[in-house]
Design an enzyme around this catalytic site. Structure first.
Site, short mmCIF file in Angstrom:
data_model
loop_
_atom_site.label_atom_id
_atom_site.label_comp_id
_atom_site.label_asym_id
_atom_site.label_seq_id
_atom_site.Cartn_x
_atom_site.Cartn_y
_atom_site.Cartn_z
N GLY A 141 0.84 -1.19 0.00
CA GLY A 141 0.00 0.00 0.00
C GLY A 141 0.87 1.24 0.00
O GLY A 141 2.03 1.19 0.43
N HIS A 151 -2.33 7.43 7.12
CA HIS A 151 -1.37 8.35 6.48
C HIS A 151 -2.05 9.64 6.04
O HIS A 151 -1.44 10.71 6.07
CB HIS A 151 -0.73 7.71 5.25
CG HIS A 151 0.44 6.81 5.55
ND1 HIS A 151 1.60 7.28 6.13
CD2 HIS A 151 0.64 5.49 5.34
CE1 HIS A 151 2.46 6.28 6.26
NE2 HIS A 151 1.90 5.18 5.78
N HIS A 208 -4.21 1.23 7.64
CA HIS A 208 -2.84 1.77 7.72
C HIS A 208 -2.67 2.94 6.75
O HIS A 208 -2.18 4.00 7.13
CB HIS A 208 -1.85 0.64 7.40
CG HIS A 208 -0.41 1.08 7.34
ND1 HIS A 208 0.55 0.62 8.22
CD2 HIS A 208 0.23 1.93 6.50
CE1 HIS A 208 1.71 1.19 7.91
NE2 HIS A 208 1.55 1.99 6.88
N GLU A 209 -3.11 2.75 5.50
CA GLU A 209 -2.94 3.81 4.49
C GLU A 209 -3.83 5.01 4.79
O GLU A 209 -3.43 6.16 4.59
CB GLU A 209 -3.22 3.27 3.08
CG GLU A 209 -2.30 2.15 2.62
CD GLU A 209 -0.82 2.42 2.84
OE1 GLU A 209 -0.40 3.59 2.77
OE2 GLU A 209 -0.08 1.45 3.10
N CYS A 217 6.19 -0.09 7.27
CA CYS A 217 5.80 1.07 6.47
C CYS A 217 6.99 1.51 5.63
O CYS A 217 8.11 1.61 6.14
CB CYS A 217 5.38 2.19 7.42
SG CYS A 217 4.87 3.69 6.57
N LEU A 218 6.75 1.80 4.35
CA LEU A 218 7.83 2.24 3.46
C LEU A 218 8.44 3.55 3.95
O LEU A 218 9.59 3.85 3.63
CB LEU A 218 7.31 2.41 2.04
CG LEU A 218 6.82 1.13 1.33
CD1 LEU A 218 6.29 1.46 -0.06
CD2 LEU A 218 7.92 0.09 1.24
ZN ZN Z 1 2.77 3.32 5.82
#
Ligand code: ZN
Length: 167
Positions: free
Chosen positions: A46, A139, A135-136, A93-94
């Site tokens: 994601g 953000h 999660h996304e 998380c990226l």
């Molecule tokens: Zn993330």
């Protein structure tokens, strides 16, 4: 299409509340394709627009659901309109590379959003897909998964980042 540079923990764009898209335009599609390229190049499941520096309520998902099956999805102005149950599962998380931990999330949700063409969609999601969406969506509100951890544990896990930020 292009792989966009990722914003990393400490970048203020990750803490801003992203703005709704007033309309889906011809410029939206290439941006969505770049988001997919970036997510897949980084092996993510994601990616939210603030993670590439765009403070907009847009996210993409490529969530493996079975062997050889993946749900690809673009959600614009998403909202969770129902959340039930809870479960704990590992997240990373990226934008916070190298850190993984267990996070408690609703296990079943209903989501309302626009798709990449601007068409309204509403659907139910469970398990890993529900987790990825939550999660996304966090953000878009300036929230990172590490914010949901026990404060002591968060502090320990983020020590390496906080040290770098202080320099
Ligand atoms: Zn993330």
């Amino acid at each position: 299409m292009a792989v966009l540079p990722l914003r990393i923990y400490g970048d203020p764009v990750l803490r801003a509340k992203a703005k709704p898209l007033l309309e889906v335009t011809d410029a939206t599609k290439p941006f969505v394709l770049d988001m997919f390229d970036t997510m897949l190049a980084e092996d993510g499941v994601g990616l939210a627009a603030p993670q590439v520096g765009a403070s907009q309520r847009l996210l993409v998902l490529a969530v493996p659901v079975k062997r050889h099956k993946r749900i690809d999805m673009t959600l614009i102005n998403p909202e969770v309109v129902r959340a039930e149950g809870w479960e704990v599962g590992e997240e990373g998380c990226l934008s916070v590379p190298g850190i993984y931990d267990e996070v408690k999330r609703a296990s079943s949700i209903t989501v309302k959003a626009l798709d990449e063409t601007g068409k309204p969609v509403e659907f139910d999601a469970e398990g890993y897909l529900a987790r990825a969406i939550q999660h996304e969506l966090d953000h878009l509100n300036g929230v990172l998964f590490v914010d949901r951890l026990d404060p002591k544990r968060r502090k320990r896990l983020l020590a390496q980042y906080d040290e770098k930020l202080r320099l």
